[in-house]
Design a protein around this motif. Structure first.
Motif, PDB file in Angstrom:
ATOM      1  N   ASN A  49       0.828  -1.206   0.000  1.00 25.70           N
ATOM      2  CA  ASN A  49       0.000   0.000   0.000  1.00 25.70           C
ATOM      3  C   ASN A  49       0.866   1.260   0.000  1.00 25.70           C
ATOM      4  O   ASN A  49       0.600   2.218  -0.737  1.00 25.70           O
ATOM      5  CB  ASN A  49      -0.916   0.022   1.221  1.00 25.70           C
ATOM      6  CG  ASN A  49      -1.882  -1.146   1.267  1.00 25.70           C
ATOM      7  OD1 ASN A  49      -2.101  -1.823   0.263  1.00 25.70           O
ATOM      8  ND2 ASN A  49      -2.458  -1.394   2.425  1.00 25.70           N
ATOM      9  N   LEU A  50       1.879   1.266   0.864  1.00 29.09           N
ATOM     10  CA  LEU A  50       2.728   2.450   1.008  1.00 29.09           C
ATOM     11  C   LEU A  50       3.519   2.727  -0.273  1.00 29.09           C
ATOM     12  O   LEU A  50       3.633   3.874  -0.716  1.00 29.09           O
ATOM     13  CB  LEU A  50       3.678   2.280   2.193  1.00 29.09           C
ATOM     14  CG  LEU A  50       4.587   3.476   2.502  1.00 29.09           C
ATOM     15  CD1 LEU A  50       3.761   4.725   2.785  1.00 29.09           C
ATOM     16  CD2 LEU A  50       5.501   3.167   3.680  1.00 29.09           C
ATOM     17  N   LYS A  51       4.072   1.691  -0.876  1.00 26.64           N
ATOM     18  CA  LYS A  51       4.867   1.881  -2.092  1.00 26.64           C
ATOM     19  C   LYS A  51       4.020   2.439  -3.231  1.00 26.64           C
ATOM     20  O   LYS A  51       4.448   3.337  -3.969  1.00 26.64           O
ATOM     21  CB  LYS A  51       5.519   0.560  -2.501  1.00 26.64           C
ATOM     22  CG  LYS A  51       6.667   0.146  -1.588  1.00 26.64           C
ATOM     23  CD  LYS A  51       7.277  -1.183  -2.026  1.00 26.64           C
ATOM     24  CE  LYS A  51       8.437  -1.574  -1.103  1.00 26.64           C
ATOM     25  NZ  LYS A  51       9.040  -2.876  -1.491  1.00 26.64           N
ATOM     26  N   VAL A  52       2.817   1.928  -3.399  1.00 25.73           N
ATOM     27  CA  VAL A  52       1.934   2.426  -4.451  1.00 25.73           C
ATOM     28  C   VAL A  52       1.492   3.855  -4.141  1.00 25.73           C
ATOM     29  O   VAL A  52       1.448   4.713  -5.037  1.00 25.73           O
ATOM     30  CB  VAL A  52       0.717   1.501  -4.632  1.00 25.73           C
ATOM     31  CG1 VAL A  52      -0.294   2.115  -5.609  1.00 25.73           C
ATOM     32  CG2 VAL A  52       1.157   0.133  -5.139  1.00 25.73           C
ATOM     33  N   ALA A  53       1.179   4.135  -2.869  1.00 27.17           N
ATOM     34  CA  ALA A  53       0.752   5.480  -2.468  1.00 27.17           C
ATOM     35  C   ALA A  53       1.833   6.513  -2.752  1.00 27.17           C
ATOM     36  O   ALA A  53       1.563   7.594  -3.296  1.00 27.17           O
ATOM     37  CB  ALA A  53       0.385   5.488  -0.988  1.00 27.17           C
ATOM     38  N   LEU A  54       3.067   6.204  -2.395  1.00 26.78           N
ATOM     39  CA  LEU A  54       4.177   7.145  -2.610  1.00 26.78           C
ATOM     40  C   LEU A  54       4.460   7.333  -4.094  1.00 26.78           C
ATOM     41  O   LEU A  54       4.762   8.444  -4.548  1.00 26.78           O
ATOM     42  CB  LEU A  54       5.431   6.649  -1.881  1.00 26.78           C
ATOM     43  CG  LEU A  54       5.352   6.629  -0.344  1.00 26.78           C
ATOM     44  CD1 LEU A  54       6.615   6.014   0.246  1.00 26.78           C
ATOM     45  CD2 LEU A  54       5.134   8.028   0.207  1.00 26.78           C
ATOM     46  N   ALA A  55       4.376   6.242  -4.874  1.00 26.34           N
ATOM     47  CA  ALA A  55       4.618   6.337  -6.313  1.00 26.34           C
ATOM     48  C   ALA A  55       3.527   7.171  -6.991  1.00 26.34           C
ATOM     49  O   ALA A  55       3.811   8.003  -7.860  1.00 26.34           O
ATOM     50  CB  ALA A  55       4.679   4.939  -6.918  1.00 26.34           C
TER      51      ALA A  55
END
Length: 389
Positions: A49-55
């Motif tokens: 979730n975090l990686k997609v949100a930041l990207a």
């Protein structure tokens, strides 16, 4: 000196006004910290979730100077559902997008991307997704007070979502459709559609919002895609493209679409898996038992809900003042007392609204359920009603 201070103050006010005029997007990476979310063979939902949100946020920050991006979290930390919504509300956000990853129990297999808006779950699968995502509140010490007695495991608690008058619902649905179509196209994902369900984090926000489920971390090839650099980038670009279309329509502006920043790898969900996307979760009951259940259901039939308004020792005359002139009143006797009810319907929502309208005259009124003209457990009846929606 005074004139300089005045000019400085005026300039500061202009800067603040210009900043506040920016379109504000809040990106919520679901779970985090001690709440890992769903688990795959080797990955945790919170990290995906975090990686997609930041990207996703990075694409917006780089290409949309007129947009202010706020993250509910940028690191592996625990943020309560109430605080996530509060962050959006405090910053007067124009849009709230919550990013999650789906899961299934007991080795069941499913694939695809789906989006949710706030509302009543129309299918049991939607309810299970909402229950799983809302269960994070159980790790909060004061969740019963903070969420006003909401029980994430109780089907009855979710009935309330049908009656929330959400003035942002139309825009939320529009956003959800854009997200669904653009992510599925750009990331080449199986399309599992747009749904409604009772998500607490969406209920608390005061702006158009949606919650995305990137894929199924419990399905091996889905997990592989979701943790890959190309998979993360493709989902982020799909979200960015959907955001652009939404913002251009409702707030104006024209930012550029962007191509992939990493070399695309073969998507595990294409070609050979397209034929398998209709796989359903494995049901614990065998096929031989299903006919017996159907016969039992036919024998008992659906529950009938009523509002119990009054309980007295002796029957009342039809024109008794205590009945407040109500029509459609019936009574039944239990434990030596005569109980008066108003209304009768197999539709729980109809009786729920009736109880609300009667609450002024009958503040102690509550809902009861009957099967075959006999009083039955109301919670079980609500569960059955919910599963049938």
């Amino acid at each position: 000196m005074t004139k300089r201070l005045f000019l400085f103050a005026a300039l500061l006010m202009m800067v603040v006004t210009m900043a506040s005029a920016k379109f504000t997007l809040v990106i919520d990476a679901g779970h985090g910290g001690r709440d890992s979310g769903a688990k795959g063979k080797s990955a945790y939902e919170k990290n995906i979730n975090l990686k997609v949100a930041l990207a996703f946020g990075k694409y917006v920050e780089k290409n949309c100077p007129d947009v202010r991006v706020i993250y509910t979290r940028k690191t592996d930390e625990f943020i309560s559902l109430a605080e996530r919504a509060a962050i959006a509300n405090r910053n007067k956000a124009d849009l709230f997008i919550s990013i999650h990853t789906n899961a299934l129990p007991n080795g069941a297999v499913a694939r695809g991307f789906e989006v949710y808006t706030l509302g009543m779950h129309r299918a049991n699968d939607n309810l299970e997704v909402a229950k799983r995502e809302n269960s994070v509140i159980l790790v909060e010490k004061d969740y019963k007070t903070r969420y006003q007695g909401f029980d994430p495991k109780s089907s009855e608690s979710y009935i309330m979502f049908e009656f929330i008058q959400d003035k942002y619902m139309a825009k939320s649905v529009e956003l959800a459709k854009l997200v669904q179509s653009n992510v599925c196209k750009i990331a080449n994902r199986p399309n599992k559609g747009v749904h409604q369900a009772g998500f607490l984090v969406l209920r608390e926000t005061s702006m158009p919002s949606c919650l995305v489920e990137l894929g199924f971390i419990t399905t091996p090839d889905e997990e592989k895609l979701l943790v890959s650099e190309s998979g993360i980038d493709a989902h982020a670009r799909g979200l960015y493209q959907a955001f652009l279309k939404y913002k251009n329509k409702f707030a104006g502006g024209q930012a550029p679409f962007v191509e992939a920043v990493v070399e695309e790898q073969e998507n595990p969900t294409t070609a050979s898996t397209k034929e398998t996307i209709k796989e359903e979760p494995v049901k614990p009951e065998s096929k031989e038992k299903e006919p017996a259940k159907e016969k039992e259901s036919e024998a008992t039939g659906p529950a009938v809900f009523k509002v119990l308004i009054l309980s007295v020792e002796k029957p009342l005359d039809d024109n008794d003042k205590r009945l407040q002139g109500l029509s459609n009143v019936a009574h039944f006797t239990e434990n030596g007392r005569v109980n008066y009810t108003c209304g009768a319907s197999e539709d729980y929502q109809e009786i729920f609204l009736l109880r609300k309208t009667l609450s002024e005259k009958f503040p102690n009124a509550y809902i009861v359920a009957f099967k075959n003209n006999r009083m039955t457990d109301v919670k079980q009846a609500i569960d059955e009603y919910t599963r049938g929606q």
